[in-house]
Design a protein around this motif. Structure first.
Motif, PDB file in Angstrom:
ATOM      1  N   ALA A  54     -38.841   5.657 -24.239  1.00  0.00           N
ATOM      2  CA  ALA A  54     -37.957   6.675 -24.820  1.00  0.00           C
ATOM      3  C   ALA A  54     -38.467   7.118 -26.193  1.00  0.00           C
ATOM      4  CB  ALA A  54     -36.538   6.138 -24.921  1.00  0.00           C
ATOM      5  N   THR A  55     -38.914   6.171 -27.001  1.00  0.00           N
ATOM      6  CA  THR A  55     -39.464   6.508 -28.316  1.00  0.00           C
ATOM      7  C   THR A  55     -40.716   7.360 -28.159  1.00  0.00           C
ATOM      8  OG1 THR A  55     -38.574   4.474 -29.254  1.00  0.00           O
ATOM      9  CG2 THR A  55     -40.355   5.544 -30.474  1.00  0.00           C
ATOM     10  N   MET A  56     -41.589   6.959 -27.251  1.00  0.00           N
ATOM     11  CA  MET A  56     -42.801   7.747 -27.015  1.00  0.00           C
ATOM     12  C   MET A  56     -42.431   9.161 -26.583  1.00  0.00           C
ATOM     13  SD  MET A  56     -45.779   7.373 -24.118  1.00  0.00           S
ATOM     14  CE  MET A  56     -44.609   7.825 -22.863  1.00  0.00           C
ATOM     15  N   ASN A  57     -41.433   9.290 -25.717  1.00  0.00           N
ATOM     16  CA  ASN A  57     -41.047  10.607 -25.206  1.00  0.00           C
ATOM     17  C   ASN A  57     -40.512  11.529 -26.305  1.00  0.00           C
ATOM     18  OD1 ASN A  57     -41.865  10.128 -22.595  1.00  0.00           O
ATOM     19  ND2 ASN A  57     -39.879   9.352 -21.947  1.00  0.00           N
ATOM     20  N   ARG A  58     -40.089  10.985 -27.437  1.00  0.00           N
ATOM     21  CA  ARG A  58     -39.622  11.810 -28.552  1.00  0.00           C
ATOM     22  C   ARG A  58     -40.789  12.284 -29.424  1.00  0.00           C
ATOM     23  NH1 ARG A  58     -35.753   7.722 -28.787  1.00  0.00           N
ATOM     24  NH2 ARG A  58     -36.635   6.903 -30.719  1.00  0.00           N
ATOM     25  N   ALA A  59     -41.978  11.747 -29.200  1.00  0.00           N
ATOM     26  CA  ALA A  59     -43.168  12.150 -29.961  1.00  0.00           C
ATOM     27  C   ALA A  59     -43.830  13.321 -29.236  1.00  0.00           C
ATOM     28  CB  ALA A  59     -44.113  10.972 -30.117  1.00  0.00           C
ATOM     29  N   HIS A  60     -43.206  14.492 -29.323  1.00  0.00           N
ATOM     30  CA  HIS A  60     -43.643  15.660 -28.546  1.00  0.00           C
ATOM     31  C   HIS A  60     -45.057  16.113 -28.887  1.00  0.00           C
ATOM     32  CE1 HIS A  60     -39.584  15.884 -27.064  1.00  0.00           C
ATOM     33  NE2 HIS A  60     -39.119  15.921 -28.300  1.00  0.00           N
ATOM     34  N   ALA A  61     -45.395  16.166 -30.159  1.00  0.00           N
ATOM     35  CA  ALA A  61     -46.729  16.621 -30.566  1.00  0.00           C
ATOM     36  C   ALA A  61     -47.805  15.634 -30.088  1.00  0.00           C
ATOM     37  CB  ALA A  61     -46.802  16.799 -32.079  1.00  0.00           C
ATOM     38  N   ILE A  62     -47.520  14.356 -30.215  1.00  0.00           N
ATOM     39  CA  ILE A  62     -48.496  13.339 -29.782  1.00  0.00           C
ATOM     40  C   ILE A  62     -48.686  13.411 -28.274  1.00  0.00           C
ATOM     41  CG2 ILE A  62     -48.930  10.853 -29.615  1.00  0.00           C
ATOM     42  CD1 ILE A  62     -47.542  10.597 -32.359  1.00  0.00           C
ATOM     43  N   LEU A  63     -47.583  13.578 -27.529  1.00  0.00           N
ATOM     44  CA  LEU A  63     -47.710  13.692 -26.070  1.00  0.00           C
ATOM     45  C   LEU A  63     -48.461  14.961 -25.672  1.00  0.00           C
ATOM     46  CD1 LEU A  63     -44.269  12.390 -24.772  1.00  0.00           C
ATOM     47  CD2 LEU A  63     -46.493  11.249 -24.718  1.00  0.00           C
ATOM     48  N   ALA A  64     -48.289  16.037 -26.431  1.00  0.00           N
ATOM     49  CA  ALA A  64     -49.041  17.266 -26.150  1.00  0.00           C
ATOM     50  C   ALA A  64     -50.531  17.030 -26.386  1.00  0.00           C
ATOM     51  CB  ALA A  64     -48.528  18.410 -27.021  1.00  0.00           C
ATOM     52  N   GLU A  65     -50.879  16.298 -27.445  1.00  0.00           N
ATOM     53  CA  GLU A  65     -52.281  15.945 -27.702  1.00  0.00           C
ATOM     54  C   GLU A  65     -52.829  15.079 -26.567  1.00  0.00           C
ATOM     55  OE1 GLU A  65     -52.911  14.144 -31.552  1.00  0.00           O
ATOM     56  OE2 GLU A  65     -51.362  15.430 -32.416  1.00  0.00           O
ATOM     57  N   TRP A  66     -52.027  14.121 -26.141  1.00  0.00           N
ATOM     58  CA  TRP A  66     -52.420  13.223 -25.046  1.00  0.00           C
ATOM     59  C   TRP A  66     -52.717  14.032 -23.785  1.00  0.00           C
ATOM     60  CZ3 TRP A  66     -53.834   8.310 -24.315  1.00  0.00           C
ATOM     61  CH2 TRP A  66     -53.746   7.768 -23.050  1.00  0.00           C
ATOM     62  N   ASP A  67     -51.785  14.928 -23.441  1.00  0.00           N
ATOM     63  CA  ASP A  67     -51.966  15.743 -22.237  1.00  0.00           C
ATOM     64  C   ASP A  67     -53.177  16.670 -22.360  1.00  0.00           C
ATOM     65  OD1 ASP A  67     -49.756  14.543 -21.057  1.00  0.00           O
ATOM     66  OD2 ASP A  67     -48.360  16.121 -21.698  1.00  0.00           O
ATOM     67  N   ALA A  68     -53.384  17.228 -23.541  1.00  0.00           N
ATOM     68  CA  ALA A  68     -54.537  18.110 -23.756  1.00  0.00           C
ATOM     69  C   ALA A  68     -55.842  17.327 -23.630  1.00  0.00           C
ATOM     70  CB  ALA A  68     -54.444  18.773 -25.128  1.00  0.00           C
ATOM     71  N   TYR A  69     -55.860  16.120 -24.189  1.00  0.00           N
ATOM     72  CA  TYR A  69     -57.068  15.288 -24.084  1.00  0.00           C
ATOM     73  C   TYR A  69     -57.375  14.976 -22.621  1.00  0.00           C
ATOM     74  CZ  TYR A  69     -60.441  11.565 -24.436  1.00  0.00           C
ATOM     75  OH  TYR A  69     -61.567  10.816 -24.291  1.00  0.00           O
ATOM     76  N   LEU A  70     -56.354  14.563 -21.877  1.00  0.00           N
ATOM     77  CA  LEU A  70     -56.566  14.224 -20.463  1.00  0.00           C
ATOM     78  C   LEU A  70     -56.987  15.444 -19.664  1.00  0.00           C
ATOM     79  CD1 LEU A  70     -53.693  11.685 -19.684  1.00  0.00           C
ATOM     80  CD2 LEU A  70     -56.086  11.238 -20.258  1.00  0.00           C
ATOM     81  N   ALA A  71     -56.436  16.616 -19.995  1.00  0.00           N
ATOM     82  CA  ALA A  71     -56.829  17.842 -19.288  1.00  0.00           C
ATOM     83  C   ALA A  71     -58.293  18.173 -19.563  1.00  0.00           C
ATOM     84  CB  ALA A  71     -55.934  19.000 -19.716  1.00  0.00           C
ATOM     85  N   ALA A  72     -58.738  17.918 -20.783  1.00  0.00           N
ATOM     86  CA  ALA A  72     -60.115  18.246 -21.142  1.00  0.00           C
ATOM     87  C   ALA A  72     -61.122  17.198 -20.684  1.00  0.00           C
ATOM     88  CB  ALA A  72     -60.217  18.410 -22.659  1.00  0.00           C
ATOM     89  N   HIS A  73     -60.747  15.924 -20.732  1.00  0.00           N
ATOM     90  CA  HIS A  73     -61.705  14.849 -20.469  1.00  0.00           C
ATOM     91  C   HIS A  73     -61.445  14.058 -19.196  1.00  0.00           C
ATOM     92  CE1 HIS A  73     -61.922  15.567 -24.838  1.00  0.00           C
ATOM     93  NE2 HIS A  73     -63.211  15.407 -24.640  1.00  0.00           N
ATOM     94  N   GLY A  74     -60.325  14.251 -18.584  1.00  0.00           N
ATOM     95  CA  GLY A  74     -60.002  13.484 -17.388  1.00  0.00           C
ATOM     96  C   GLY A  74     -59.392  12.142 -17.727  1.00  0.00           C
ATOM     97  N   LYS A  75     -58.966  11.445 -16.696  1.00  0.00           N
ATOM     98  CA  LYS A  75     -58.273  10.168 -16.897  1.00  0.00           C
ATOM     99  C   LYS A  75     -59.211   8.966 -16.875  1.00  0.00           C
ATOM    100  CE  LYS A  75     -53.685  11.356 -15.295  1.00  0.00           C
ATOM    101  NZ  LYS A  75     -52.560  10.974 -14.477  1.00  0.00           N
ATOM    102  N   ALA A  76     -60.495   9.200 -16.725  1.00  0.00           N
ATOM    103  CA  ALA A  76     -61.435   8.083 -16.645  1.00  0.00           C
ATOM    104  C   ALA A  76     -61.688   7.506 -18.036  1.00  0.00           C
ATOM    105  CB  ALA A  76     -62.748   8.527 -16.029  1.00  0.00           C
ATOM    106  N   THR A  77     -61.634   6.196 -18.138  1.00  0.00           N
ATOM    107  CA  THR A  77     -61.960   5.515 -19.383  1.00  0.00           C
ATOM    108  C   THR A  77     -63.476   5.499 -19.534  1.00  0.00           C
ATOM    109  OG1 THR A  77     -62.093   3.347 -18.345  1.00  0.00           O
ATOM    110  CG2 THR A  77     -59.927   4.022 -19.182  1.00  0.00           C
ATOM    111  N   PRO A  78     -63.993   5.204 -20.716  1.00  0.00           N
ATOM    112  CA  PRO A  78     -65.452   5.145 -20.876  1.00  0.00           C
ATOM    113  C   PRO A  78     -66.098   4.157 -19.899  1.00  0.00           C
ATOM    114  CG  PRO A  78     -64.406   5.186 -23.026  1.00  0.00           C
ATOM    115  CD  PRO A  78     -63.304   5.066 -22.006  1.00  0.00           C
TER     116      PRO A  78
END
Length: 149
Positions: A54-78
């Motif tokens: 719930a706390t994470m879900n209130r961090a809208h800007a951070i979640l937007a960054e997270w989603d943008a990163y995954l969209a650009a780089h994919g879900k694969a870890t190094p």
């Protein structure tokens, strides 16, 4: 690494929580998790940051960054990316070796056919010599040193 995506999005969390989420995001993206298996999932993000979902879900800007990163780089870890590269390389090598084996197998089959044909020709010649009564084989005298007279 990961920066703000949309200036209109506001985090509704404390600066300490935002810092924990960003640090967790950095650790996950760089492949050095401390509290999770390292997969790039939101579940791992909040667990890595040691905050509730719930706390994470209130961090809208951070979640937007997270989603943008995954969209650009994919879900694969190094580590997964390295593994995938290794698997692709091994598949390519296996394909080449399989082609090489197929070529060698075809050559072997051709050699087998030629040897079998030569064997049957040889057998036929032996039978022909054995059946031909008029031909006799005269053994040759061993040659030694010539004597002078």
């Amino acid at each position: 690494m990961i920066g703000p995506v949309d200036a209109d999005l506001k985090d509704q969390v404390s600066p300490k929580t935002a810092a924990a989420l960003r640090a967790a995001m950095t650790r996950l993206v760089e492949g050095r998790p401390q509290r999770t298996d390292g997969r790039l999932t939101k579940e791992n993000l909040y667990k890595e940051a040691q905050v509730s979902r719930a706390t994470m879900n209130r961090a809208h800007a951070i979640l937007a960054e997270w989603d943008a990163y995954l969209a650009a780089h994919g879900k694969a870890t190094p580590g997964e990316a390295r593994r995938d590269v290794t698997i692709a390389d091994l598949k390519e090598r296996l394909t080449k070796k399989t082609q090489e084996c197929t070529l060698l197998e075809n050559k072997l089959k051709a050699a087998h056919t030629a040897i079998a044909a030569l064997f049957h020709d040889n057998e036929a010649l032996r039978q022909q010599i054995g059946n031909d009564v008029s031909s006799t084989v005269t053994p040759m005298r061993p040659r030694g040193p010539r004597r002078r007279r």
